[in-house]
Design a protein around this motif. Sequence first.
Motif, PDB file in Angstrom:
ATOM      1  N   PHE A  37       0.881  -1.169   0.000  1.00  0.00           N
ATOM      2  CA  PHE A  37       0.000   0.000   0.000  1.00  0.00           C
ATOM      3  C   PHE A  37       0.916   1.216   0.000  1.00  0.00           C
ATOM      4  O   PHE A  37       1.805   1.339   0.844  1.00  0.00           O
ATOM      5  CB  PHE A  37      -0.933   0.020   1.215  1.00  0.00           C
ATOM      6  CG  PHE A  37      -1.787   1.256   1.275  1.00  0.00           C
ATOM      7  CD1 PHE A  37      -2.852   1.415   0.405  1.00  0.00           C
ATOM      8  CD2 PHE A  37      -1.496   2.275   2.168  1.00  0.00           C
ATOM      9  CE1 PHE A  37      -3.623   2.562   0.429  1.00  0.00           C
ATOM     10  CE2 PHE A  37      -2.270   3.423   2.203  1.00  0.00           C
ATOM     11  CZ  PHE A  37      -3.335   3.569   1.336  1.00  0.00           C
ATOM     12  N   ASP A  38       0.707   2.110  -0.961  1.00  0.00           N
ATOM     13  CA  ASP A  38       1.563   3.288  -1.108  1.00  0.00           C
ATOM     14  C   ASP A  38       1.394   4.217   0.085  1.00  0.00           C
ATOM     15  O   ASP A  38       0.310   4.751   0.320  1.00  0.00           O
ATOM     16  CB  ASP A  38       1.215   4.016  -2.405  1.00  0.00           C
ATOM     17  CG  ASP A  38       2.082   5.232  -2.656  1.00  0.00           C
ATOM     18  OD1 ASP A  38       3.094   5.431  -1.947  1.00  0.00           O
ATOM     19  OD2 ASP A  38       1.749   6.005  -3.576  1.00  0.00           O
ATOM     20  N   HIS A  39       2.480   4.422   0.816  1.00  0.00           N
ATOM     21  CA  HIS A  39       2.410   5.269   2.008  1.00  0.00           C
ATOM     22  C   HIS A  39       2.178   6.744   1.680  1.00  0.00           C
ATOM     23  O   HIS A  39       1.904   7.533   2.588  1.00  0.00           O
ATOM     24  CB  HIS A  39       3.650   5.085   2.879  1.00  0.00           C
ATOM     25  CG  HIS A  39       4.926   5.571   2.251  1.00  0.00           C
ATOM     26  ND1 HIS A  39       6.073   5.737   2.967  1.00  0.00           N
ATOM     27  CD2 HIS A  39       5.242   5.906   0.987  1.00  0.00           C
ATOM     28  CE1 HIS A  39       7.048   6.169   2.175  1.00  0.00           C
ATOM     29  NE2 HIS A  39       6.556   6.260   0.971  1.00  0.00           N
ATOM     30  N   GLU A  40       2.233   7.116   0.415  1.00  0.00           N
ATOM     31  CA  GLU A  40       1.957   8.493   0.019  1.00  0.00           C
ATOM     32  C   GLU A  40       0.523   8.684  -0.492  1.00  0.00           C
ATOM     33  O   GLU A  40       0.188   9.738  -1.044  1.00  0.00           O
ATOM     34  CB  GLU A  40       2.964   8.952  -1.035  1.00  0.00           C
ATOM     35  CG  GLU A  40       4.381   9.019  -0.482  1.00  0.00           C
ATOM     36  CD  GLU A  40       5.402   9.499  -1.491  1.00  0.00           C
ATOM     37  OE1 GLU A  40       5.008   9.904  -2.611  1.00  0.00           O
ATOM     38  OE2 GLU A  40       6.591   9.464  -1.161  1.00  0.00           O
ATOM     39  N   SER A  41      -0.316   7.680  -0.301  1.00  0.00           N
ATOM     40  CA  SER A  41      -1.715   7.792  -0.726  1.00  0.00           C
ATOM     41  C   SER A  41      -2.416   8.941  -0.016  1.00  0.00           C
ATOM     42  O   SER A  41      -2.121   9.242   1.147  1.00  0.00           O
ATOM     43  CB  SER A  41      -2.467   6.492  -0.414  1.00  0.00           C
ATOM     44  OG  SER A  41      -2.022   5.446  -1.233  1.00  0.00           O
ATOM     45  N   GLU A  42      -3.348   9.553  -0.716  1.00  0.00           N
ATOM     46  CA  GLU A  42      -4.114  10.657  -0.147  1.00  0.00           C
ATOM     47  C   GLU A  42      -5.127  10.181   0.885  1.00  0.00           C
ATOM     48  O   GLU A  42      -5.597  10.970   1.702  1.00  0.00           O
ATOM     49  CB  GLU A  42      -4.851  11.416  -1.263  1.00  0.00           C
ATOM     50  CG  GLU A  42      -3.944  12.195  -2.201  1.00  0.00           C
ATOM     51  CD  GLU A  42      -3.280  11.359  -3.290  1.00  0.00           C
ATOM     52  OE1 GLU A  42      -2.570  11.942  -4.110  1.00  0.00           O
ATOM     53  OE2 GLU A  42      -3.462  10.123  -3.336  1.00  0.00           O
ATOM     54  N   ALA A  43      -5.500   8.916   0.840  1.00  0.00           N
ATOM     55  CA  ALA A  43      -6.495   8.368   1.768  1.00  0.00           C
ATOM     56  C   ALA A  43      -6.057   6.981   2.214  1.00  0.00           C
ATOM     57  O   ALA A  43      -5.232   6.333   1.571  1.00  0.00           O
ATOM     58  CB  ALA A  43      -7.865   8.310   1.084  1.00  0.00           C
TER      59      ALA A  43
END
Length: 164
Positions: A37-43
């Motif tokens: 899971f991309d830790h830079e996701s907006e949510a």
Amino acid sequence: MTTAWPFGDDADRNDLLTAHRIAVASPHARWNYILTFDHESEARPTHTETLILASFLAEYIDHWYDTLWKKRLAERPLDVDGGANGYTFHKYGDGDWGYRQRSWRRGPMFVPVRPSFRGHEYDDTNGLGPLTLVQVMDRIHTISKRPMQHWLDWKAAHPEVFAQ
């Protein structure tokens, strides 16, 4: 399973997703996680989406690995395989997900691209999106016009996760 954390600062040991064997890291992590899971996701994923991500990982392992490899994967707190084409999922917002494969070297960072880029001149996806997490996973499993049967069977066998 060992309690040591072999990943250093590459993946977040204390993230709630880690309990589901989901690496929370960069799309360009040093380790070859099967699912990130991309830790830079907006949510952040909802509880239901977390279960869907964990089920996607379980299906991948069930489909591609034999008993010996499954045992080897289980020896670490996250699933790592340098030969796997790992997936990173990015959540833009509610019902709006993207993904990338580790092998990608050209094209957009994620498909679908971020909402502000959709439909622009350089959008290689022709304005695709928003897509729910399950729609993104269906796309991953689609070679022709519909998702592969093993993925459809998996979803049907897990209505507690994939109930609509």
